[in-house]
Structures are given as C-alpha cells and as structure tokens.
Design a protein around this motif. Structure first.
Motif, short mmCIF file in Angstrom:
data_model
loop_
_atom_site.label_atom_id
_atom_site.label_comp_id
_atom_site.label_asym_id
_atom_site.label_seq_id
_atom_site.Cartn_x
_atom_site.Cartn_y
_atom_site.Cartn_z
N GLU A 93 30.18 38.37 40.09
CA GLU A 93 30.76 39.72 40.04
C GLU A 93 32.20 39.60 39.56
OE1 GLU A 93 32.04 43.42 43.00
OE2 GLU A 93 31.43 41.48 43.84
N VAL A 96 36.28 42.44 41.63
CA VAL A 96 35.85 42.55 43.02
C VAL A 96 36.47 43.74 43.73
CG1 VAL A 96 35.98 41.40 45.27
CG2 VAL A 96 35.35 40.09 43.23
N GLY A 99 35.96 44.75 47.61
CA GLY A 99 34.80 44.01 48.10
C GLY A 99 33.62 44.86 48.54
N THR A 102 30.53 43.75 46.71
CA THR A 102 30.32 42.36 47.09
C THR A 102 29.56 42.24 48.41
OG1 THR A 102 32.55 42.04 46.19
CG2 THR A 102 31.49 40.12 47.18
N GLY A 117 32.73 36.00 43.34
CA GLY A 117 33.50 37.17 42.95
C GLY A 117 34.81 36.80 42.27
N ASP A 119 38.37 37.95 40.25
CA ASP A 119 39.33 39.03 40.00
C ASP A 119 40.62 38.39 39.50
OD1 ASP A 119 40.92 41.52 40.17
OD2 ASP A 119 39.27 42.23 41.43
N VAL A 164 29.51 34.07 50.02
CA VAL A 164 30.42 34.60 48.99
C VAL A 164 31.58 33.64 48.76
CG1 VAL A 164 32.02 36.46 48.39
CG2 VAL A 164 29.82 37.01 49.46
N LEU A 166 35.22 33.65 46.58
CA LEU A 166 36.15 34.46 45.80
C LEU A 166 36.99 33.56 44.91
CD1 LEU A 166 37.38 37.05 48.46
CD2 LEU A 166 35.67 37.38 46.66
#
Length: 279
Positions: A93, A96, A99, A102, A117, A119, A164, A166
């Motif tokens: 993704e 993000v 979230g 997410t 994720g 960003d 997840v 990030l």
C-alpha cells in the motif's frame, strides 16, 4: 484486536465512547454509570440507559487519530471486495495516511499474509503506526523501516495479527518486495508507479488498485495501465445514502456521502508463453 480500547459504551441517544480496559466508572451529560461486565445494559444515576459491548474496527476507525483525510468505509469495503484481497496475500500500500485502509488490509490477509505500507511523509507514518499499534497490526517497539527512530510505546496488544510493516519510501522510485499479490495506490500520481508495479506483481494473480479524487487523474492512470498491458480495467464511484425508518414512514436521508474518489482496478499482464514470444 481492540486490546487498547476493549469496551464500547453507547448511550440511549446512540452516542459512542471507546473506553480503556480499566475504566469502571464513566460520566457524561446523561449521568455517571458504573461499569462491570461487557455485554450488559447499565443505567446512569440519572436513569438513562447505556450498553457496554465490545467495539469493532469500524468503531475505532471513526474515532482514531488522523492527520490527513482518510478513506471512508464505503470505499474501503469495496476495495477489499472488488479487489478480492484474501488470507495469505502480500499487499503493498502506498499513501498510508493515518492507516485506515491498512487496518482492514491487515484483517483481510490475516496472520499468514502481510501488508507493507509506504509513505513519503514521516508524520503520517508516525500517526499510522500509533493507530496500527492499538489494533494489533504491528508489535510494540516495531520500527518504521527507513526511519532511524526508537518508539517508547505505552501500548502492547497480546493477541494481534502483527502483519504490517511501515516504510519511509517512494514507490515511484522503487518497490522492494517481489511476488506481490496486490498493490494499492492512494497518491496523486499513480501512473508514475505502474512500471515498477508491473515488475513486482505476481503474474498469476497480481492486481493493482488506485484511488483518485479527480477524473482527469483517473483517465491518465487508465491510459498508463493500458500502455503497460494491464487488463480487466474497471473504474467505479460509490455513493452512500442512509435510509431513515420511523413510525411516519421510510425515506432517504436528505444528506448523503457523495463523491469521495474514483477507484480503478486492473490485473497485471501474464508472462507471454514461449510460443507467443517466438511468433
């Protein structure tokens, strides 16, 4: 998964309050209510009725911290359903935000799947991290990849999905993962990611999903998808309208959630067979 706020208190007006585990007494303008077991009805000292139940992720989504505009449930649900996102898949993704999407992607792929994720905004990643931590999508102490910062977390979920990761990074420049099942792009120029996406998507089932507010952007991304050989390309817009039901009758609400964004779905082109490449 709602270990941080495991209780939802709802008064007789329908107003909702997320409560921490150790809250035994809560006061509102309807009075003070003594709380014990979840799944019970209680009355305040003023005689008003309250329900104490377990919250859903939707309850948390409506009250979580935000630093940017988030996708709404009507769009999130359609992305999951139309995108066919399922247990065990790997989803990338980009964009993000806070979230919100997410969280639902994490639920959809389960413990055997994973969500990465990306960003480019540090503050967005920090807000998203906090929200994801509270629903058990990431573990206490987990770092943001690409950001050299330790986090002093005061939240620890014991039974989360913890699926997840990030990342501080720009998918227009590179996507680190390989054999990705789904790529979801909530960013202003997703056409600049299509070539990178094509390289890393699983050729048997890879899908790409974009979310854009303007039709001009959507036309541009569809043209790029076609140029790169993507197929099964479809774009949707969802509208949401509440139906009011009362003793007087049934009618649509005078207010509704109209346009939020255009959602485009496409499949990555499979590899050419040897016979086709020879011809």
């Amino acid at each position: 998964m709602m270990d941080m706020y495991p209780k939802l208190l709802v008064d007789e007006r329908g107003k909702k309050y997320l409560l921490k585990k150790d809250v035994k007494k809560f006061g509102t303008d309807l009075g003070v209510v003594e709380l014990e077991e979840v799944g019970k009805t209680y009355y305040s000292h003023k005689g008003y009725k309250f329900y104490l139940v377990e919250p859903t992720m939707y309850d948390f989504l409506k009250r979580m911290k935000r630093n940017v505009t988030t996708l709404l449930p009507k769009d999130i649900g359609f992305i999951l359903a139309r995108g066919g996102i399922r247990e065990g898949e790997t989803v990338v993704e980009a964009g993000v935000g806070s979230g919100a999407l997410t969280m639902y992607l994490s639920n959809a792929v389960g413990k055997s799947g994973r969500v990465i994720g990306y960003d480019i905004r540090v503050e967005s990643l920090k807000v998203a991290r906090r929200n994801l931590l509270m629903v058990g999508a990431i573990k206490k102490g987990d770092k943001i990849v690409g950001l050299d910062e330790e986090f002093d977390d005061d939240v620890e979920v014991e039974d989360g999905l913890f699926n997840v990761t990030l990342k501080l990074g720009d998918v227009r420049e590179r996507i680190d993962e390989k054999d990705v099942d789904v790529i979801v792009l909530d960013m202003p120029d997703p056409w600049n990611v299509i070539e990178n996406a094509k390289k890393v998507l699983n050729k048997k089932r890879g899908r790409i999903i974009t979310y854009l507010p303007y039709i001009e952007q959507t036309k541009k991304v569809v043209e790029k998808l076609k140029e790169e050989g993507f197929w099964d390309i479809e774009t949707y817009e969802l509208l949401e309208r509440v139906i009011e039901i009362s003793e007087k009758g049934v009618r649509p609400s005078t207010r509704m959630i109209g346009h939020t964004g255009y959602i485009t779905f496409a499949r990555v082109p499979p590899e050419e067979s040897e016979d086709d490449s020879e011809s």
